[in-house]
Design a protein around this motif. Structure first.
Motif: not given
Length: 353
Positions: A221-227, A186-192, A285-293
């Protein structure tokens, strides 16, 4: 040669700012007395006085055109700040002076009205009357008076909710898991956005009187989501909150046979709610390319997966994906009532016809 050019550029910039600082220091004047301001203006040279007259004429013209500018008198008392402003900065400063002058006038008008009311009450002898001793009330209930129930502060309520939720976990509350291992997709915006939804979901679970044991699995704990999550819940690492954070994946923390992944794009439908199952929600949150992860991960780890029966109880639009906090509210209501129709009342109405 390049070094010489950079050095000459720095010298030019420094000399420019020195000139501006010298001019601004000469024009700095803080008195609001009109007589003193006029006396100060008379000490300026002809060019600066012409510039002040230009400001006054400009404000007069804009007032005739009903624009947001102050009066000429109020502008003159604040003219020392306009000398070094650009055109756009000057227009913004006019708007600021107009709002400030209107605020002062409004406050002055209210003060005059308050003084007149006070004078009328004094002339009518309202403050001269003394109540008999028998009429004096030592206990009065109401706003701004004595209260029957003491005030309960927000931190006290939060502490009580945390204790209640932790006690439910101790008694064997069902487990709800958020898979937080998709941060790098995810992008920083999606992580937020994911962090915001997780914070709301955490609050919804803590407020509910039949809460889940909430788990965040796969949290790096090194990811953007944790921050982002630390900014939303600063006490997540310092206070005993009803939230369990695991670095390992959910399949490593809990038995695989009890895990059920909830995702919208699947043919399998979750027919009944089971307290013994551990429901997993993908925090993505995948606002762009919706991949079935999440589907690919469930099939790779051989985990049961299903979707909520949203179409059977609502007329859905194209997008059937629910936010993380809406899914939490649906699962809480479903655990309480075992009624899908009531549970889907917590889904956003914009998704239905």
């Amino acid at each position: 040669m390049l070094r010489t050019m950079l050095l000459s550029t720095r010298i030019q910039v420094a000399s420019k700012w020195n000139v501006i600082h010298a001019v601004s220091s000469q024009l700095r004047f803080y008195s609001k007395n009109p007589d003193e301001v006029q006396q100060w203006i008379s000490t300026l040279d002809e060019a600066q006085q012409n510039r002040i007259r230009f400001f006054q004429n400009e404000v007069t013209l804009k007032r005739d055109q009903a624009e947001s500018v102050p009066t000429v008198e109020y502008l003159t008392t604040n003219v020392q700040h306009l000398m070094n402003l650009s055109n756009n900065q000057r227009i913004k400063y006019y708007n600021y002076l107009n709002k400030t002058e209107a605020s002062i006038a409004s406050k002055s008008g209210k003060d005059n009205i308050r003084e007149k009311i006070q004078e009328e009450k004094t002339s009518m002898g309202v403050f001269d009357e003394e109540k008999p001793a028998s009429d004096q009330k030592y206990i009065e209930y109401g706003f701004g008076k004595n209260a029957l129930i003491p005030k309960i502060h927000g931190r006290t309520i939060d502490k009580w909710r945390n204790t209640r939720t932790l006690w439910h976990e101790h008694l064997g509350a069902p487990k709800l898991i958020y898979d937080c291992s998709y941060s790098h997709y995810m992008t920083p915006r999606e992580n937020n956005e994911v962090a915001k939804q997780l914070t709301i979901a955490f609050g919804n679970n803590r407020r509910h009187f039949q809460s889940y044991e909430l788990n965040f699995c796969g949290m790096d704990k090194q990811s953007m989501l944790w921050s982002s999550l630390l900014k939303k819940i600063p006490t997540i690492t310092t206070k005993p909150l009803p939230l369990r954070i695991h670095k390992a994946d959910a399949s490593e923390v809990f038995p695989k046979e009890k895990l059920v992944l909830l995702t919208p794009n699947l043919p399998n439908v979750l027919r009944e709610y089971n307290n013994d199952d551990h429901y997993v929600i993908s925090s993505i949150v995948d606002r762009g390319d919706k991949k079935p992860l999440s589907i690919a991960k469930a099939k790779e780890l051989n985990i049961r997966h299903a979707r909520l029966p949203l179409e059977q109880y609502r007329r859905c639009r194209m997008n059937k994906a629910l936010t993380l906090d809406q899914t939490m509210s649906i699962m809480l209501e479903l655990k309480r009532t075992r009624d899908w129709n009531k549970a889907f009342d917590f889904a956003a109405g914009r998704k239905f016809y």
